[in-house]
Design an enzyme around this catalytic site. Structure first.
Site, mmCIF file in Angstrom:
data_model
loop_
_atom_site.group_PDB
_atom_site.id
_atom_site.type_symbol
_atom_site.label_atom_id
_atom_site.label_comp_id
_atom_site.label_asym_id
_atom_site.label_seq_id
_atom_site.Cartn_x
_atom_site.Cartn_y
_atom_site.Cartn_z
ATOM 1 N N PRO A 93 0.828 -1.205 0.000
ATOM 2 C CA PRO A 93 0.000 0.000 0.000
ATOM 3 C C PRO A 93 0.869 1.265 0.000
ATOM 4 C CG PRO A 93 -0.694 -1.533 1.717
ATOM 5 C CD PRO A 93 0.600 -2.054 1.177
ATOM 6 N N GLY A 97 3.617 3.963 5.435
ATOM 7 C CA GLY A 97 4.748 3.643 6.308
ATOM 8 C C GLY A 97 5.253 2.230 6.097
ATOM 9 N N GLY A 99 7.127 1.343 3.428
ATOM 10 C CA GLY A 99 8.339 1.348 2.602
ATOM 11 C C GLY A 99 8.093 1.271 1.107
ATOM 12 N N SER A 101 7.888 3.625 -1.108
ATOM 13 C CA SER A 101 8.739 4.502 -1.930
ATOM 14 C C SER A 101 10.150 3.931 -2.015
ATOM 15 C CB SER A 101 8.736 5.940 -1.407
ATOM 16 O OG SER A 101 9.505 6.068 -0.252
ATOM 17 N N ALA A 102 10.673 3.423 -0.909
ATOM 18 C CA ALA A 102 12.014 2.804 -0.960
ATOM 19 C C ALA A 102 11.986 1.592 -1.886
ATOM 20 C CB ALA A 102 12.467 2.404 0.437
ATOM 21 N N ALA A 103 10.904 0.810 -1.803
ATOM 22 C CA ALA A 103 10.808 -0.389 -2.646
ATOM 23 C C ALA A 103 10.737 -0.004 -4.122
ATOM 24 C CB ALA A 103 9.585 -1.216 -2.252
ATOM 25 N N ASP A 144 14.504 2.767 5.938
ATOM 26 C CA ASP A 144 13.683 2.082 4.923
ATOM 27 C C ASP A 144 14.573 1.397 3.888
ATOM 28 O OD1 ASP A 144 11.782 3.495 6.266
ATOM 29 O OD2 ASP A 144 10.664 4.101 4.486
HETATM 30 O O1 PMV Z 1 8.680 6.187 5.412
HETATM 31 P P1 PMV Z 1 7.951 5.906 6.683
HETATM 32 O O2 PMV Z 1 6.596 6.506 6.791
HETATM 33 O O3 PMV Z 1 8.021 4.463 7.062
HETATM 34 O O4 PMV Z 1 8.775 6.664 7.867
HETATM 35 C C1 PMV Z 1 10.113 6.456 8.054
HETATM 36 C C2 PMV Z 1 10.472 6.548 9.475
HETATM 37 C C3 PMV Z 1 10.728 7.916 10.066
HETATM 38 O O5 PMV Z 1 11.538 7.665 11.201
HETATM 39 C C4 PMV Z 1 9.445 8.572 10.497
HETATM 40 C C5 PMV Z 1 11.455 8.854 9.120
HETATM 41 C C6 PMV Z 1 12.888 8.479 8.833
HETATM 42 O O6 PMV Z 1 13.487 9.163 7.992
HETATM 43 O O7 PMV Z 1 13.437 7.541 9.453
#
Ligand code: PMV
Length: 309
Positions: A93, A97, A99, A101-103, A144
């Protein structure tokens, strides 16, 4: 469609979100129940297709600015004139939170390297993905990316070597999606502002969050899920002080704890997104899942011995 050129997974932060930005430790696990697949084919134009966009790469929406930049830079750096279509199919989804965007950054770059058969290693992928993450998130801690790249649980601290941290506990993690987009950037900026005002409560809370993350590490090593549950609840109370939770997250946390969870907290950036709960055994986890089913848009069950149930 042909074989994907890459398959990546998201992540769940068990503990340490937000305080990790301020050099405190955090623990995160890969989330294998969902994945992101990238397909590449030759095309007349450079095009991008994902769940919320289909069209020319150079006209991609603002949400895709990070991806667009690294794709164009990659093609330029490797002097590739051939036109391609990149298709992203994801069950992670978006903006929860987890991940995604990283994926997508890691997945697209890995797919480009594979499609053009260019020799590479994980550091090359990381270099590109970091650029995209910075465009999307500002100044991310990097947790992430570390999980998405390695697909292993990590004990993470900014500017330190990543510690691969296998999790092998008796118990279950329930993950529930509020159905609301998380607002990581807003949450991170809100905390930054409070710190700029030298709010003593915030400074103290972040220090305590660091201590809780360390205690969580020990409770995991000692297979003490009861203690880990209490630590989750304490950590959530600090996240409330940092003002990164919201009504829906709190509603799911309350339901979960009233239905036998050992402890619950939001996961990731907060202000929407997902929450996680700990359960002692399968029956207890099942009861929690059932109690959340009508309130959350999606619920997953994760065996802390690292299998998806
Ligand atoms: O990308 P998210 O929504 O999983 O958030 C990452 C975690 C935070 O600690 C809130 C931000 C970060 O840069 O580590």
């Amino acid at each position: 469609m042909k074989e994907p050129m890459s398959i990546t997974h998201g992540k769940i932060i068990l503990i340490g979100e937000h305080s990790v930005v301020y050099n405190k430790p955090a623990i995160a696990v890969p989330f294998l129940a969902t994945d992101l697949r990238v397909y590449i084919e030759k095309n007349k134009e450079n095009e991008l297709e994902c769940s919320f966009y289909y069209g020319n790469l150079d006209q991609a929406s603002e949400d895709l600015a990070g991806l667009r930049y690294i794709i164009e830079s990659f093609l330029y750096e490797y002097k590739i004139n051939e036109k391609i279509k990149i298709t992203i199919r994801s069950t992670i989804p978006n903006e929860r939170g987890m991940g995604s965007s990283a994926a997508s950054s890691v997945g697209v770059i890995r797919a480009l390297y594979n499609f053009f058969q260019i020799k590479h290693n994980d550091d090359d992928i990381k270099k590109w993905a970091e650029i995209s993450e910075k465009i999307i998130h500002g100044d991310p801690s990097g947790i992430d990316l570390s999980v998405v790249l390695n697909e292993k649980s990590v004990y993470f601290q900014k500017n330190k070597d990543i510690e691969i941290f296998p999790i092998n506990m008796d118990g279950y993690l329930v993950i529930a999606d509020t159905g609301k987009k998380g607002r990581t950037k807003e949450a991170v900026n809100g905390i930054k502002k409070m710190l700029e005002n030298n709010d003593p409560n915030i400074i103290k809370s972040i220090d305590e969050m660091g201590e809780l993350a360390e205690k969580a590490k020990n409770s995991i090593l000692n297979n003490d899920i009861i203690l880990l549950g209490k630590i989750f609840n304490s950590f959530q109370s600090k996240l409330r002080i940092l003002d990164v939770t919201d009504e829906k997250l709190e509603e799911l946390i309350k339901i979960s704890n009233e239905n036998g969870a050992l402890g619950s907290k939001l996961t990731g950036g907060g202000k929407g997104g997902c929450m996680i709960s700990l359960a002692r055994d399968f029956n207890s986890a099942k009861k929690i899942v059932d109690s959340l089913k009508n309130k959350a848009t999606n619920v997953w069950l994760f065996n802390l011995k690292s299998e998806i149930v």
